[in-house]
Design an enzyme around this catalytic site. Structure first.
Site, short mmCIF file in Angstrom:
data_model
loop_
_atom_site.label_atom_id
_atom_site.label_comp_id
_atom_site.label_asym_id
_atom_site.label_seq_id
_atom_site.Cartn_x
_atom_site.Cartn_y
_atom_site.Cartn_z
CE LYS A 1 -3.70 2.48 2.21
NZ LYS A 1 -2.95 3.55 3.69
CB ALA B 1 -6.90 2.81 10.65
#
Lengths: 264, 393
Positions: A98, A207
């Site tokens: 990522k 997150a």
């Protein structure tokens, strides 16, 4: 769910919720949140972790059978990001990355020029690249053109919880992309995740919305349902928006109420 | 080679091992401590905030009870320790001010305030101006703060040194060596084998063994897999500055701050030392001080207290918090008879020192955990305990 699975690169996933681990109050809460989220893919910051240590977040992911997606958080130049990705590949044995290249610490917004540069280098080097990008349809197309396996536009700045600030841009990106589009950053609560899926995103990555919630485990479960609901709504196809009401009950066969001739 | 037998053998002579040894010896047990350098460990790096109220976090309400209990024990604990040893511990009842630098930080601090009030804790909301009247060195941009008059401080280095003296006075024996291996005889912990030092290879016998090895607690050889302490190191970099006399007091109470989403604290000692911390990093047993760690701490401290750049920077150091999966300590008996844990205190080791001493002395003399320590029994992380939780979920 088996007829509607998420395909990224050569991998197939049942869960469309990708989790991050930053900000979790403890490993125990993180573990229970990951279970509640149903995630199969979770990102970890390579710069904040020693993969050789037992009992860390990697041990938790390993125990839960969740695939690790290393990220390049904290990198400001293409050079740093490429180096971090290569270290991650060596340490974790995955060529998935990522890709994050941010412009400054205050906004943590992606630096589009460094990002494209790093993406091109890493794709050439054999990586499966998932770039964290601005919600810019042109940049999204260019990232896809250099061979990225997914596009991960931000809804709003990392950790801000401001949701998707420009849904129209998301629509433009998802309308044209041939690779999965994944909301990355900005989700604050369940409706944000559902909206992303309704706009045609293939998955949602988050997150802070979970790890910094007052009850992270509950929020993780909420996010799982929101992503599933949003995906179903997208596939079902929403009704057109109308200006005026359109009664849903049929009008035929109703009792005639004539004030001149009472029915009873 | 068999050199000695003792009632209790404590593996690890940091503050947690020392307080366990001291309190157990006071109850009449024969106690020995195994550590190459007693009085060392994470206490040499820790700032020594006794911040039960200002460090409150969502989901840590169980731990809060233990933290508060220990904070209440502190004044008498320090008085006894200082009178027994004649040493000063640097205990300072100065209170704490937690401030916010921008409006996002302010919202975060407001939420902490609400949580404190829901939990029945005392703290007072102050405007930015009121904060700056209390601490004039604060930057003009401070948006507000929380005054917590009950959160004090101690100097962990002096605390550790005093505990070594207290142990010596109470008759605790020190084996200045690494513990190499736990000895298990039959189904019972029976002592340890020393790995180095003049007594290398010596087998120490003990009726009960306490592992208080901080972040290394899970690494002692010979411990059966199912009772290994689930503790990992969480690195913290900490800076020490000095406040020269003309600048004194610079700060007159412990200062905690949210600075654009990151978190720092400054702890001013009466002797002019100013402790600035701390990073929180998952990097194994690495204790290197990095440019990035120092930079981030100084950057945030400078935004908060612009005058800090004038102070001498006297020390940079990194230590390892011993952290359990739920951030709470592991106290008391394990599934292996004769083996106890006193570890996993994460960022609360200094605060929890008095209560840990009390709890461990009770366990070692009676075999029973006091009621208020039951939630911290090591067995909560065993596979059997997890299975029970699943059933109830």
């Amino acid at each position: 769910m088996s007829d509607d699975r998420l395909v990224i690169g050569d991998s197939v996933l049942d869960s469309r919720l990708i989790m991050g681990t930053g900000g979790a109050p403890s490993l125990d809460v993180l573990e229970r949140s990951l279970i509640a989220s149903g995630t199969e893919l979770t990102t970890v910051a390579m710069r904040r972790l020693d993969p050789t240590v037992q009992g860390s977040v990697l041990s938790v992911l390993d125990r839960l059978g969740i695939r690790v997606l290393p990220n390049t958080a904290g990198c400001f130049t293409a050079g740093e990001a490429v180096l971090t990705a290569r270290l991650a590949r060596e340490a974790l044995g995955t060529d998935w990355i990522k890709l994050e290249v941010v412009a400054d610490e205050r906004t943590l917004l992606p630096d589009p020029i460094e990002l494209l540069d790093a993406a091109e280098t890493l794709v050439d080097d054999g990586f499966t690249v998932l770039p964290y990008t601005n919600d810019d349809p042109v940049l999204a197309r260019k990232l896809e053109d250099v061979g990225c396996a997914a596009i991960m536009p931000l809804g709003s700045p990392i950790g801000s919880g401001l949701g998707i600030r420009n849904p129209h841009n998301f629509q433009l990106i998802t309308d044209h992309a041939r690779v999965p589009v994944i909301l990355d950053a900005g989700a604050g609560t369940a409706s944000d995740a559902a909206l992303a899926m309704e706009l045609g995103c293939a998955a949602v990555m988050l997150a802070s919305a979970v790890t910094r919630a007052q009850e992270p485990v509950l929020m993780a479960e909420a996010m799982r349902h929101a992503v599933e609901a949003g995906r179903l709504a997208h596939r079902a196809g929403r009704i057109p928006r109308r200006h005026f009401a359109d009664a849903s009950s049929p009008t035929e066969g109703r009792a005639m109420l004539d004030p001149e001739r009472p029915a009873f | 080679m068999r050199s000695s037998h003792t009632d209790v053998l404590v593996v690890g002579g940091g503050i947690i091992g020392l307080v366990t040894a001291w309190r157990a010896a006071q109850r009449g047990l024969g106690v020995a401590v195994v550590d190459p350098e007693p009085g060392g460990g994470a206490a040499l790096v820790a700032a020594g905030m006794l911040a039960a109220v200002s460090e409150l976090d969502h989901g840590e309400q169980t731990l809060l009870g233990l933290n508060i209990a220990s904070a209440r024990l502190y004044p008498d604990f320090v008085a006894e320790l200082e009178s027994v040893t004649g040493r000063d511990t640097g205990y300072r009842a100065c209170g704490t001010l937690a401030v916010a630098l921008d409006s996002d930080d302010r919202a975060q601090l407001r939420e902490l305030h609400a949580l404190q009030r829901r939990s029945g804790l005392e703290s007072e909301w102050l405007t930015g101006r009121e904060c700056r009247r209390l601490e004039p060195m604060l930057a003009p941009g401070v948006r507000g703060g929380l005054r917590v008059d009950g959160d004090h401080q101690i100097d962990p280095r002096r605390l550790a040194a005093a505990l070594v003296t207290a142990c010596e006075r109470a008759g605790v024996v020190f084996h200045r060596a690494w513990a190499g291996r736990l000895r298990v005889v039959g189904d019972r912990a029976a002592g340890v084998t020393l790995a180095g030092g003049p007594e290398r290879g010596a087998e120490l016998d003990a009726g009960q063994v306490v592992i208080a090895g901080g972040s290394l607690s899970g690494r002692l050889a010979g411990v059966p897999d199912d009772v290994v302490a689930p503790v990992r190191p969480v690195k913290g970099q900490v800076l020490r500055l000095t406040v020269p006399r003309p600048y004194a007091p610079f700060l007159s109470r412990t200062l905690r701050a949210e600075v654009r989403g990151s978190h720092i604290y400054l702890v001013p000692r009466e002797n002019g030392e100013l402790v600035l911390g701390a990073t929180s990093e998952e990097l194994g047993w690495d204790t290197t001080v990095t440019a990035g760690g120092v930079y981030e701490l100084l950057r945030d401290a400078h935004e908060l207290l612009p005058g800090i750049t004038e102070l001498p920077l006297t020390e940079t150091r990194a230590g390892l918090r011993p952290t359990s999966p739920d951030n709470a300590p592991l106290l008391g008996p394990t599934a292996l008879p004769g083996l106890h844990l006193a570890t996993g205190h994460h960022r609360n080791g200094v605060l929890l020192t008095p209560v840990t001493g009390r709890v461990m002395a009770t366990v070692l003399t009676t075999g029973e955990l006091p009621d208020d320590a039951r939630p911290f029994a090591p067995g909560r992380f065993s596979p059997a305990a997890s299975a029970r939780l699943e059933q109830h979920a």
